[in-house]
Design an enzyme around this catalytic site. Structure first.
Site, PDB file in Angstrom:
ATOM      1  N   ASP A 157     -10.584  40.412   9.699  1.00 21.10           N
ATOM      2  CA  ASP A 157      -9.659  39.757  10.619  1.00 21.10           C
ATOM      3  C   ASP A 157      -9.082  38.480  10.026  1.00 21.10           C
ATOM      4  O   ASP A 157      -9.656  37.873   9.125  1.00 21.10           O
ATOM      5  CB  ASP A 157     -10.381  39.423  11.930  1.00 21.10           C
ATOM      6  N   GLU A 158      -7.935  38.071  10.551  1.00 20.23           N
ATOM      7  CA  GLU A 158      -7.323  36.764  10.294  1.00 20.23           C
ATOM      8  C   GLU A 158      -7.277  36.403   8.809  1.00 20.23           C
ATOM      9  O   GLU A 158      -7.669  35.308   8.404  1.00 20.23           O
ATOM     10  CB  GLU A 158      -8.082  35.678  11.071  1.00 20.23           C
ATOM     11  N   VAL A 159      -6.778  37.320   8.010  1.00 24.65           N
ATOM     12  CA  VAL A 159      -6.680  37.066   6.567  1.00 24.65           C
ATOM     13  C   VAL A 159      -5.451  36.202   6.300  1.00 24.65           C
ATOM     14  O   VAL A 159      -4.322  36.579   6.624  1.00 24.65           O
ATOM     15  CB  VAL A 159      -6.589  38.387   5.777  1.00 24.65           C
TER      16      VAL A 159
ATOM     17  N   HIS B  96     -12.105  34.875   5.763  1.00 24.03           N
ATOM     18  CA  HIS B  96     -13.304  34.214   6.303  1.00 24.03           C
ATOM     19  C   HIS B  96     -14.446  34.259   5.280  1.00 24.03           C
ATOM     20  O   HIS B  96     -15.606  34.461   5.640  1.00 24.03           O
ATOM     21  CB  HIS B  96     -13.753  34.877   7.609  1.00 24.03           C
TER      22      HIS B  96
END
Length: 685
Positions: free
Chosen positions: A318-320, A255
């Protein structure tokens, strides 16, 4: 720290019997939210008039005097009296504080207070200034009126929070929120005793803080919308004056697109990177294998840490998306050289370097679920977006944690579903030591579908229910009473400056091209926005999309829709048809039918309302079907088979979203129709 957290858990457990004994039966007429740990009702009333004065004879400082002054302004606005302070020991309100509390508010801050009101005087006592702030909010919520004027009821409250971390995340990266919105949000947080403002300041779509060390971060990564360092300091001070900590989040290693517009050399894939207005994923993460990456991050955190005094620092995590890592030959070679079998191991390597940097600047790391790994340093805090089970797993491994999964405000669920979420559910198998690792929770207002015009109506008043879940004993869980008190505290939030009720009305006038008929206002109360996901699929908005459609204006969990549903439930539960309920429901069902013509008339010259015509048609048919069902139920007469077939088709059709709207009273109307269908088999009265 762990000992203090364990003590807080034990204290909250010990308070439960007192709460239950003290409210025997519970004083359900009190308009308090969050409900205090212990309430004992007294006899009589303390009158509030123009002579009502306040004295603070114990410890005092500018924070305390500021809190008292703000409380008196709000009290004066409701009573029309000009109120002030006094050194008189006989002042109507005595605020006694033992000391200032922590120099930098943290988890150990004592927020407890006692409030005793007699017909002669109200006495608020707190160990620290923050506790006095919490007590003042409770006092303001207690103000009532009768034929003789304003008063506070006689009672004794002993109160403390169940959890020390009670937060609200606001994402200003996807859509920018200006300083005045942030300050109004902080004022509203104080009303319901939230104490952590989690400021999501960077993401793919925007980097929102001025950096003097790396100026291209805000110059190229913000589209010109960012907070100056002076504004950051002002907001942090504003929050502290309300007993609220500010925890910044700068998301990494994923992100992070907005970072690389100005500094592409730290990305794991080649640029160039341009400002990203669309709200999807496909983000390139930091390159975790280069020494220069950590030197850059170290200098950045060093600069930012001077703006944010809180002990905690949120790194996201998060959400790499590991695809760019997999496609980068040098990163693959690094993984092989260091024995890192997969991208999870590579992210752990990054997090361990990041932990050292955060520690170097006197901070403690917080990250989302993905940072959890058995080899992660034990002082990291895990914020769970995956649920209580994930949070419990972290606690069992010895990590402090914060729950957010049930509290995603952007999903626009019914408030009852948020209220049901609990960081330590009743069926939890955590022992006392493990439970002490659960610090609390945070509501999350992600920024894809909110602007300064509608963000407050997405946060409030629903977050008040989450605040109660984090402050009050677990046994405070009556949903109907929660809604009753939330509707009351909604007015207190507005009194403190929130525009959650005002802004939708202004947006509706904008959509209508001016004032709108009463029936249009009623119609808006019986539809609601689509849930997150459906909304995105319908429109695929980006940062340039005006969020001013009806689906952006209407609010979830409308009080009017809830009242209608409650009337239907009461009518169907009554052993015999209730004439009063019958008449009220019939009037409302007829109003639903009349709304269609009103919407069509307005849509003829206000094109925004064309999106509502299909929903208004469904609502009209549901109103007619509901009225017919009401007749069958009242008369005890079976509906014909073709009526049943027609209504079942109607229910299926009305359940499908129309544009950006869904019918808020569909389930309640369905209950009426199904009850009428059940007459044939004797299932309904």
């Amino acid at each position: 720290m762990k000992f203090v957290n364990l003590c807080l858990v034990i204290l909250s457990l010990l308070s439960l019997p007192a709460y239950l004994r003290a409210q025997n039966p519970p004083p359900l007429t009190l308009p308090l939210m969050p409900m205090p740990a212990s309430v004992r009702m007294g006899q009589g009333r303390l009158r509030v008039n123009s002579d009502f004065a306040t004295s603070s004879p114990g410890y005092s400082d500018p924070r305390l005097q500021g809190a008292i002054s703000r409380a008196l302004v709000r009290l004066g606005a409701r009573t029309t009296f000009t109120l002030g302070g006094s050194a008189n020991a006989n002042a109507a309100l005595m605020v006694r504080v033992d000391g200032p509390g922590e120099s930098v508010q943290g988890l150990n801050e004592d927020e407890s207070y006692s409030l005793e009101i007699t017909p002669q005087q109200a006495t608020l006592h707190a160990a620290a200034v923050t506790g006095a702030m919490r007590g003042l909010e409770t006092l303001l919520q207690l103000l009532a009126a009768d034929s003789s004027g304003f008063y506070f009821p006689a009672l004794r409250i002993d109160d403390r929070p169940r959890f020390p971390w009670r937060g609200l995340l606001v994402d200003v990266s996807r859509h920018w929120e200006p300083v005045d919105v942030v300050k109004r949000t902080l004022d509203a947080m104080a009303v319901v005793k939230l104490n952590v403002f989690h400021w999501h300041l960077s993401d793919d779509q925007g980097f929102r803080v001025e950096s003097k060390t790396f100026p291209r971060l805000h110059q190229l990564g913000s589209d010109g919308l960012y907070y100056t360092q002076a504004e950051i300091r002002d907001i942090v001070a504003f929050a502290r004056d309300r007993g609220i900590r500010v925890v910044p989040e700068f998301d990494m290693p994923g992100h992070s697109h907005s970072w690389f517009i100005g500094y592409p050399q730290y990305a794991s894939a080649p640029g160039p990177f341009e400002f990203k207005r669309y709200l999807g994923g496909d983000s390139v993460p930091f390159d975790p294998t280069r020494k220069q990456t950590y030197q850059f991050i170290d200098k950045f955190i060093g600069e930012m840490s001077r703006l944010f005094p809180d002990a905690y620092w949120h790194v996201g995590g998060d959400e790499v998306d590991g695809t760019p890592w997999d496609a980068n030959p040098s990163i693959q070679a690094f993984k092989k050289k260091h024995g890192l079998p997969d991208n999870t191991a590579l992210q752990l390597y990054f997090n361990r370097q990041l932990t050292r940097i955060v520690h170097h600047h006197g901070k403690q790391m917080v990250g989302w679920d993905e940072i959890l790994n058995p080899d992660l340093p034990k002082d990291a805090v895990v914020q769970s977006w995956r649920g209580p089970e994930s949070l419990a797993t972290a606690a069992k491994r010895g990590y402090d944690g914060i729950l957010s999964a049930p509290y995603y405000l952007d999903k626009m669920f019914p408030t009852s579903s948020y209220y049901a979420g609990d960081p330590i559910p009743a069926n939890s198998d955590l022992d006392a030591t493990q439970a002490a690792h659960i610090l609390g929770g945070e509501a999350c207002m992600w920024g894809e579908l909110v602007t300064p015009e509608n963000i407050e109506s997405r946060i409030w008043p629903y977050t008040a229910a989450i605040a109660e879940r984090l402050w009050s004993p677990r046994e405070v869980n009556d949903v109907a009473d929660m809604y009753r008190r939330m509707d009351i505290v909604s007015a207190r939030l507005e009194e403190a400056g929130s525009r959650h009720r005002l802004n939708p009305q202004a947006l509706l006038r904008q959509a209508a091209g001016g004032d709108y008929p009463t029936l249009i206002g009623d119609f808006i109360n019986f539809v609601e926005p689509l849930r997150l996901g459906l909304h995105m699929d319908e429109r695929r908005p980006d940062q340039n999309t005006p969020l001013a459609a009806l689906g952006d204006i209407v609010v979830p969990d409308s009080p009017a829709a809830r009242r209608f549903a409650a009337q239907v439930t009461s009518f169907l539960k009554s052993p015999a048809p209730d004439a009063t309920l019958h008449d009220a429901l019939k009037t409302q069902l007829q109003a639903l039918q009349a709304m269609q013509d009103a919407v069509s008339a307005l849509a003829s010259h206000a094109p925004v309302f064309r999106d509502a015509e299909a929903s208004a048609a469904d609502l009209a048919e549901l109103g007619m079907a509901g009225e017919q069902a009401l007749g069958y139920l009242t008369q005890g007469r079976n509906p014909p088979p073709d009526w049943i077939d027609h209504q079942n088709a109607l229910l299926d059709r009305a359940a499908k979203p129309k544009g950006l709207l869904r019918i808020a009273v569909l389930d309640a109307t369905r209950q009426l129709i199904l009850a009428a269908e059940g007459l044939k088999s004797g299932e309904a009265h």
